[in-house]
Design a protein around this motif. Structure first.
Motif, PDB file in Angstrom:
ATOM      1  N   SER A 301       0.099  24.301  -1.926  1.00 26.84           N
ATOM      2  CA  SER A 301       1.015  23.762  -0.909  1.00 26.84           C
ATOM      3  C   SER A 301       1.185  22.257  -1.082  1.00 26.84           C
ATOM      4  O   SER A 301       2.311  21.727  -1.014  1.00 26.84           O
ATOM      5  N   GLU A 302       0.086  21.541  -1.324  1.00 27.75           N
ATOM      6  CA  GLU A 302       0.184  20.100  -1.542  1.00 27.75           C
ATOM      7  C   GLU A 302       0.982  19.792  -2.805  1.00 27.75           C
ATOM      8  O   GLU A 302       1.764  18.839  -2.852  1.00 27.75           O
ATOM      9  N   SER A 327       6.517  22.417  13.156  1.00 25.33           N
ATOM     10  CA  SER A 327       5.702  23.518  12.644  1.00 25.33           C
ATOM     11  C   SER A 327       4.974  23.128  11.363  1.00 25.33           C
ATOM     12  O   SER A 327       3.971  23.744  11.000  1.00 25.33           O
ATOM     13  N   LEU A 328       5.492  22.123  10.648  1.00 25.63           N
ATOM     14  CA  LEU A 328       4.888  21.695   9.387  1.00 25.63           C
ATOM     15  C   LEU A 328       3.932  20.527   9.578  1.00 25.63           C
ATOM     16  O   LEU A 328       2.948  20.396   8.849  1.00 25.63           O
ATOM     17  N   CYS A 329       4.206  19.672  10.564  1.00 28.26           N
ATOM     18  CA  CYS A 329       3.410  18.455  10.715  1.00 28.26           C
ATOM     19  C   CYS A 329       3.111  18.200  12.190  1.00 28.26           C
ATOM     20  O   CYS A 329       3.564  17.209  12.778  1.00 28.26           O
ATOM     21  N   SER A 330       2.348  19.111  12.762  1.00 33.47           N
ATOM     22  CA  SER A 330       1.938  18.925  14.156  1.00 33.47           C
ATOM     23  C   SER A 330       0.759  17.953  14.210  1.00 33.47           C
ATOM     24  O   SER A 330       0.285  17.465  13.182  1.00 33.47           O
ATOM     25  N   ARG A 342      -4.068  20.499   7.188  1.00 31.02           N
ATOM     26  CA  ARG A 342      -4.311  19.052   7.239  1.00 31.02           C
ATOM     27  C   ARG A 342      -4.001  18.397   5.897  1.00 31.02           C
ATOM     28  O   ARG A 342      -3.446  17.289   5.842  1.00 31.02           O
ATOM     29  N   ARG A 343      -4.349  19.072   4.789  1.00 29.96           N
ATOM     30  CA  ARG A 343      -4.078  18.509   3.466  1.00 29.96           C
ATOM     31  C   ARG A 343      -2.574  18.415   3.207  1.00 29.96           C
ATOM     32  O   ARG A 343      -2.092  17.449   2.613  1.00 29.96           O
ATOM     33  N   LEU A 348       2.292  15.020   2.704  1.00 32.20           N
ATOM     34  CA  LEU A 348       3.645  14.699   3.171  1.00 32.20           C
ATOM     35  C   LEU A 348       3.729  13.241   3.623  1.00 32.20           C
ATOM     36  O   LEU A 348       4.695  12.528   3.296  1.00 32.20           O
ATOM     37  N   LEU A 349       2.731  12.777   4.349  1.00 32.30           N
ATOM     38  CA  LEU A 349       2.728  11.388   4.811  1.00 32.30           C
ATOM     39  C   LEU A 349       2.624  10.413   3.646  1.00 32.30           C
ATOM     40  O   LEU A 349       3.303   9.373   3.616  1.00 32.30           O
TER      41      LEU A 349
END
Length: 504
Positions: A301-302, A327-330, A342-343, A348-349
């Protein structure tokens, strides 16, 4: 010197007319001139989208030019000179043709001489006494003598041999021109050929997955297709579109925004606004959802997130639209949060922070455009990176009336229908709710027509009897059937969040 597009069009038209009338040489001259004009025009175009379109036009003109040249070269093979000899593409030596005696002659390629052979009795009848007297044997000449005679005829300047040499030189020149034009054509093909993102390592399958699922080259949604939302359009144009149009201005402290978050109730047009932004900018549009960037394999995913941003930088300028980003970055740190989730958020950040640092040129910017119905669930670090936060409200009276007109463009509407009155009845309805009302109203006449009929009778009904104009009564009944989907309590929550975190 400026290149006139009208002149390019006129010359292309003349080239095609000449080719259709069989004047291939003149047509080729016109085609060659058009290719050179487009080449000069490309040098003066700065816009990447417009340049790519003209490169495609040049490629098509070059292809037509190649077909005309191929046709002309084929016809050259069938042309006959004054001696009745066919002009072939291979060089030939002049030789003495044998006398037309009624005997069988064969030509020997090894020593360039004619030899007399025996007659085939199945083909030729027996010779008469008079014909036997007329047969004159041909004296064979040694190889060296043949070569000497050829050199002698060339040095003495015989007319036939001079013509042969001239034809040979002409063929060589024509061949050089063809090779040169072919190399130019291959160069144009390489310019027109679209760039393909090649990942490092063994990530080809993941890139194919991203390209298949999320890449859209031209969403084909324009500002006019979206009713109302003038303030949202203005803010998006300033944040996304203008940096593409005026790259020299948006530098330094005026750099383009790294991210824009659209907040609002469901069905207000957030996804359509994102597609309109991509169309107006002429950018590559990456439509991302949480399912696209999640995988059951650890670490994949990462890697998908990283590849997504690498592709966006490669195809820049591009727009990454993340729908339902909550839904992706709560929020991170909750008890129910999984380690893998979390990873993905951290990756993404990190990638969003690397967008502006890796793209100094504003024309090569990567814009992250996000939409959510639950802005209060978004992580604080992501909220900081989405620098512009725009509220997409429910449509006002003017917007509702415009939405009715857009939805009823392809439907017959009775003259008694007053769209302003219907828009007043639809206060508090979202754009999706208004679309549902229009769909329901347009089907009312069909429902009444088929009521009580059997399937066979329904199939036999002509289309004219079913496609009746939508009346005001149909709209009234549809409004009663379709209720609004957004409550007043929801609207208050959005307004409270925007008053605290909004940045429009």
């Amino acid at each position: 010197m400026a290149v006139s597009i009208n002149e390019i069009c006129e010359n292309t038209k003349l080239a095609r007319e000449m080719a259709l009338t069989g004047n291939y040489d003149t047509s080729g001259v016109y085609y060659q001139g058009v290719v050179q004009q487009i080449h000069r025009l490309l040098a003066s175009i700065a816009d990447a989208t417009r340049k790519a379109k003209w490169q495609l036009v040049q490629h098509q003109v070059v292809q037509e030019f190649e077909k005309v040249k191929a046709t002309s070269n084929t016809l050259q093979l069938f042309k006959v000179d004054t001696h009745g000899e066919r002009l072939l593409g291979t060089s030939c030596l002049s030789f003495e043709e044998p006398t037309r005696d009624p005997a069988l002659w064969t030509y020997n390629n090894s020593d360039s001489s004619w030899n007399q052979t025996s007659r085939d009795p199945d083909v030729w009848p027996p010779l008469t006494p008079a014909e036997q007297k007329n047969i004159r044997p041909l004296k064979s000449q040694p190889k060296q003598q043949n070569r000497t005679n050829v050199r002698k005829s060339v040095t003495t300047g015989k007319k036939s041999d001079t013509k042969t040499i001239a034809k040979k030189d002409d063929r060589r020149t024509r061949k050089d021109d063809i090779n040169k034009e072919k190399s130019e054509s291959e160069k144009v093909d390489m310019e027109v050929e679209e760039r393909k993102f090649e990942p490092s390592g063994n990530d080809r399958d993941l890139v194919d997955l991203l390209e298949r699922d999320i890449v859209q080259k031209n969403p084909n949604i324009h500002w006019d297709d979206i009713a109302d939302l003038h303030e949202a359009k203005r803010l998006l144009e300033e944040a996304v579109v203008l940096p593409m149009w005026m790259p020299d201005f948006f530098k330094g402290i005026r750099r383009p925004w790294k991210g824009v978050l659209m907040v609002g109730p469901p069905g207000t047009g957030k996804t359509m606004l994102a597609k309109a932004v991509a169309t107006e900018c002429g950018t590559t549009f990456f439509n991302v959802s949480s399912s696209t960037l999640t995988s059951k394999y650890r670490g994949e995913s990462e890697k998908l997130v990283r590849l997504l941003f690498e592709m966006a930088r490669f195809y820049a300028p591009s727009t990454i639209f993340i729908d339902e980003i909550d839904s992706l970055c709560s929020r991170r740190g909750s008890e129910s949060e999984h380690e893998a989730s979390r990873r993905v958020k951290s990756e993404l950040l990190v990638q969003m922070d690397g967008i502006s640092s890796n793209n100094e040129d504003p024309s090569k910017v990567v814009m992250v455009l996000a939409a959510t119905n639950f802005p209060w669930d978004i992580d604080e670090a992501l909220r900081r990176r989405l620098e512009k936060r725009i509220y997409i409200p429910l449509p006002n009276h003017e917007g509702r009336e415009a939405l009715l007109k857009i939805n009823l463009r392809e439907v017959k509407v009775d003259s008694s229908v007053n769209l302003a009155d219907i828009a007043r009845k639809l206060e508090g309805y979202s754009g999706a709710d208004i679309t549902n009302v229009c769909r329901d109203a347009s089907m009312m006449s069909m429902r009444k027509k088929i009521a009580g009929l059997k399937p066979d009778q329904i199939r036999q009904l002509p289309k004219e009897e079913l496609d009746l104009p939508v009346s005001a009564a149909d709209f009234d009944e549809a409004v009663e059937r379709c209720n609004k989907s957004v409550s007043q309590e929801d609207l208050e929550k959005y307004e409270k969040w925007m008053s605290e975190f909004g940045s429009s």
